[in-house]
Design a protein around this motif. Structure first.
Motif, short mmCIF file in Angstrom:
data_model
loop_
_atom_site.label_atom_id
_atom_site.label_comp_id
_atom_site.label_asym_id
_atom_site.label_seq_id
_atom_site.Cartn_x
_atom_site.Cartn_y
_atom_site.Cartn_z
N SER A 145 31.19 50.00 40.10
CA SER A 145 31.66 51.02 39.28
C SER A 145 33.37 51.24 39.17
O SER A 145 33.35 50.80 40.12
CB SER A 145 30.57 52.27 39.41
OG SER A 145 31.22 53.02 39.83
N GLY A 158 34.99 53.89 39.25
CA GLY A 158 35.19 54.48 40.91
C GLY A 158 35.63 53.75 42.49
O GLY A 158 36.05 54.50 42.87
N GLN A 159 34.01 53.41 42.33
CA GLN A 159 33.94 52.33 43.41
C GLN A 159 35.17 51.78 43.38
O GLN A 159 35.33 51.04 45.07
CB GLN A 159 32.30 52.21 43.69
CG GLN A 159 31.38 52.66 43.58
CD GLN A 159 30.07 51.57 43.81
OE1 GLN A 159 29.31 51.89 42.71
NE2 GLN A 159 29.07 52.64 44.32
N LEU A 178 39.74 56.54 34.66
CA LEU A 178 38.98 57.61 35.34
C LEU A 178 37.75 58.82 34.59
O LEU A 178 38.48 59.33 34.67
CB LEU A 178 38.40 57.70 37.60
CG LEU A 178 38.65 55.82 38.37
CD1 LEU A 178 39.29 56.60 38.82
CD2 LEU A 178 38.16 55.02 37.63
N ASP A 179 36.61 58.78 34.97
CA ASP A 179 35.79 60.10 34.61
C ASP A 179 36.38 60.90 35.10
O ASP A 179 37.11 60.97 36.50
CB ASP A 179 34.69 60.34 33.71
CG ASP A 179 34.05 59.53 33.15
OD1 ASP A 179 34.05 59.90 32.15
OD2 ASP A 179 33.02 58.39 32.83
N VAL A 226 35.19 62.22 38.57
CA VAL A 226 35.49 60.96 39.71
C VAL A 226 36.27 60.55 40.01
O VAL A 226 37.18 60.61 41.44
CB VAL A 226 35.01 59.60 38.58
CG1 VAL A 226 35.59 58.48 39.81
CG2 VAL A 226 33.45 58.61 38.43
N GLN A 227 37.20 61.37 39.34
CA GLN A 227 38.85 61.18 39.47
C GLN A 227 39.06 62.46 40.02
O GLN A 227 39.94 62.60 40.59
CB GLN A 227 39.47 62.22 38.66
CG GLN A 227 41.00 62.61 38.27
CD GLN A 227 41.90 63.01 37.41
OE1 GLN A 227 42.33 61.97 37.35
NE2 GLN A 227 41.52 63.99 36.56
N ASN A 272 37.08 63.64 42.73
CA ASN A 272 36.03 62.82 43.52
C ASN A 272 37.77 62.22 44.39
O ASN A 272 37.48 61.98 45.77
CB ASN A 272 35.21 61.85 44.24
CG ASN A 272 34.07 62.91 43.76
OD1 ASN A 272 34.07 63.98 44.04
ND2 ASN A 272 33.35 62.37 43.21
#
Lengths: 316, 325
Positions: A154, A156-157, A183-184, A187-188, A190
């Motif tokens: 994804s 984020g990954q 990014l969302d 996710v941002q 994190n």
């Protein structure tokens, strides 16, 4: 201890339509283990400034004067080959869009191992792959994903993989250019937490480039605010946020939507200037509600004030 | 009275080609999976959630830019769920959509003034010369002055914020009753966002327009929307008045969204909830509560086995163990 010192740096873009100064007389220092965020709007010169450090300026961008002293050596006088050696091993870089920096046809492990071998940090491909797998684990991705292709991850990954690649050779400095813009929000959050913990665990310095002053506020030790190619204010994050000296910093803070403040629809009047013909005097004066006579005629010089630097006529 | 009523709206996409179908390997992607809400005249509802939550698909469905798989859409008292394209055409000027990427929504070769004027001519509302005059007024309205100068520019000669102003002018020239705004400021610098949102709010007031604001950013929702619907994997998991939801989230996912929003306030009293991982693939929706694999509070088999239903009145939530304060 100072890791990086930028002295009176000027960067120009020379095009057929004329010369444009994208970074003007920028001076900054970054201490070891310190997090400095450079905040500004699109076109303020923040990315250009950051990318000039590891020699990643895209033509027609060119450093016309000034020095970039990194660990005692001037990067502006280094050859492309010397800079390439420093990138990755001593300076890691993370970009906004991880897809453009990963080869879609090769596994992640392959790409990471290649970078490790290039810097002679492993003696065999197998050892390099083991290092790659450990690097993935350190950013919260299972180590066996070295076998994956970029499209199997994804967004984020993928950004985590880019961070793993940037820090796997234990650089002293990590430059992150809008790493979470695509990014969302969860996710941002994190990814930002990951960057913060890596900084603390590895003792590295971080330079974050962002247009979001709230994002910078949560993680930085220091902040530099850029407007129209110039650094207008620089200082410890808490001081700048709680008591901004430059009217632009103040306006930037006020115009940022924030869940934990009173609701406001404040906007900075006007638009940033065209850098081909910036306003005379202080570049912010046409939009500044505190502007007075000298602002129209004379460029403000950066002034040191209680541990901060500010370029504004209000402060002499 | 409601301008828009949406009932049990569904959109399933079938993934797979003929070979997959013969081998019975097709997968159903449940992008929108039973969404119900009402939107009042002059009201703004924010659809909030991450990529993959179904918020954009919902926005396109209510405008009939996509065929719904199931459910009902009533626009201003008229059921448009199965309305034919010819009839829909008459309604189109009353419902407009603006997108995240203003560059992709503009023809790069067309003068932006002409792009703004065009809808008036296409829908037979004006001649080109009248449309040109109205477009010039519109450019003035959205702050692109001198209007005559901006009229002749191409999209590439504008900044991101200026392009979004053009897109808004183009949508507003038809004075729509309903605007679906899909992440209109997410590609624009934080400091410029408020000015774009303010522009939308001005038009909304003037036209008594209803608005659906699609965003992943609660701070944006807060500035424009009276009500918020939080979506997760194709479903609304929580809905209610904006400030109420922000101060008192009931669904753990809402709380996580709030906790993830960056703030400039030092030592802000943020909820500390942190969730891991990313939203699931909508072709493999988890059993029971679809949020359970990421939910830090889910420790009972109930969350894994039984799907929670939306409950409540002005505040509704779908959670077996809603947060209480």
């Amino acid at each position: 201890m100072t890791l990086l010192r930028i002295e009176d740096l000027n960067i120009d873009y020379v095009t057929l339509r004329g010369r444009l100064r994208a970074v003007k007389s920028a001076s900054l220092t970054l201490g070891g283990g310190e997090w400095l965020s450079i905040v500004g709007e699109s076109g303020s010169g923040k990315s250009t400034l950051a990318m000039s450090i590891p020699g990643l300026l895209l033509p027609p961008g060119r450093i016309t004067s000034g020095r970039i002293i990194f660990r005692g050596k001037d990067l502006t006088s280094m050859s492309g080959e010397e800079l390439r050696r420093i990138r990755g091993s001593e300076i890691g870089v993370v970009f906004q869009d991880p897809l453009t920096s990963l080869d879609p046809l090769r596994t992640i492990g392959d790409q990471m191992a290649e970078a490790i071998m290039e810097h002679r940090s492993a003696s065999s491909k197998r050892e390099a792959l083991e290092m790659a797998s450990a690097a993935l684990e350190s950013v919260g991705i299972p180590g066996d994903r070295v076998k994956y292709y970029p499209h199997q991850l994804s967004g984020g990954q993928r950004q985590r993989v880019m961070i793993a690649m940037a820090v796997m050779l234990k650089p002293k400095l990590l430059i992150a250019d809008e790493p979470t813009t695509a990014l969302d929000v969860i996710v941002q959050a994190n990814i930002m937490r990951l960057l913060k913990s890596l900084q603390q665990r590895m003792g590295m310095s971080v330079m974050l480039i962002t247009h979001d002053i709230a994002l910078a506020a949560e993680v930085s030790d220091r902040i530099a605010v850029m407007y129209a190619a110039e650094i207008v204010e620089e200082g410890p994050i808490d001081q700048v946020i709680e008591n901004p000296l430059h009217p632009y910093t103040e306006a930037l803070i006020k115009s940022t939507p924030d869940l934990w403040r009173e609701k406001t629809l404040y906007t900075i009047p006007g638009n940033p200037p065209d850098l081909r013909s910036p306003p005379r005097g202080c570049r912010f004066h046409p939009r500044c509600h505190k502007a007075f006579e000298p602002c129209k005629a004379k460029e403000p010089r950066p002034t040191r004030l209680r541990g901060r630097t500010v370029a504004c006529h209000l402060y002499g | 009275m409601a301008l828009l009523e949406v009932e049990d709206l569904k959109k399933y996409f079938i993934q797979g080609d003929l070979v997959d179908r013969l081998l019975r390997r097709v997968r159903t992607v449940k992008a929108v999976d039973g969404v119900t809400f009402k939107l009042g005249k002059g009201e703004t509802l924010a659809l909030v959630g991450e990529s993959g939550s179904g918020k954009t698909t919902t926005g396109k469905l209510v405008l009939r830019l996509l065929e719904p798989t199931g459910g009902r859409i009533v626009f201003d008292g008229v059921d448009i769920t199965r309305m034919k394209e010819g009839e829909l055409r008459k309604l189109r000027p009353r419902m407009q959509m603006i997108y995240q990427d203003p560059y992709a929504s503009l023809n790069p070769r067309m003068e932006v003034g002409r792009a703004i004027a065009e809808p008036l001519v296409v829908h037979g509302r004006a001649s080109w010369s009248e449309a040109r005059r109205e477009a010039l007024e519109m450019l003035e309205r959205v702050g692109l002055t001198p209007a005559k100068d901006f009229y002749r520019r191409r999209p590439i000669q504008l900044s991101g914020g200026q392009r979004q102003r053009v897109v808004i002018a183009r949508a507003m020239i038809l004075k729509p009753n309903l605007l679906v705004a899909d992440e209109p400021v997410s590609m624009i610098d934080v400091s410029m966002r408020t000015s774009i949102l303010k522009l939308l709010l001005d038009f909304k007031k003037e036209y008594n327009m209803s608005m659906i604001m699609i965003t992943h950013d609660l701070a944006v929702a807060r500035l424009v929307a009276e009500r918020v619907a939080v979506m997760y994997l194709g479903k609304i998991v929580e809905m209610g008045p904006t400030e109420d939801i922000l101060h008192n989230p009931s669904h753990p996912y809402t709380e996580a969204l709030i906790a993830a929003a960056p703030t400039i306030v030092p030592r802000a009293r943020k909820p500390r909830l942190r969730i891991k991982g990313e939203i699931a693939d909508p072709s493999r929706i988890p059993s029971g509560c679809r949020f359970h694999p990421r939910c830090p509070y889910s420790d009972s088999s109930k969350c894994i086995e039984k799907e929670p239903q939306l409950r409540g009145d002005s505040r509704i939530v779908a959670c077996h163990y809603p947060l209480t304060r």
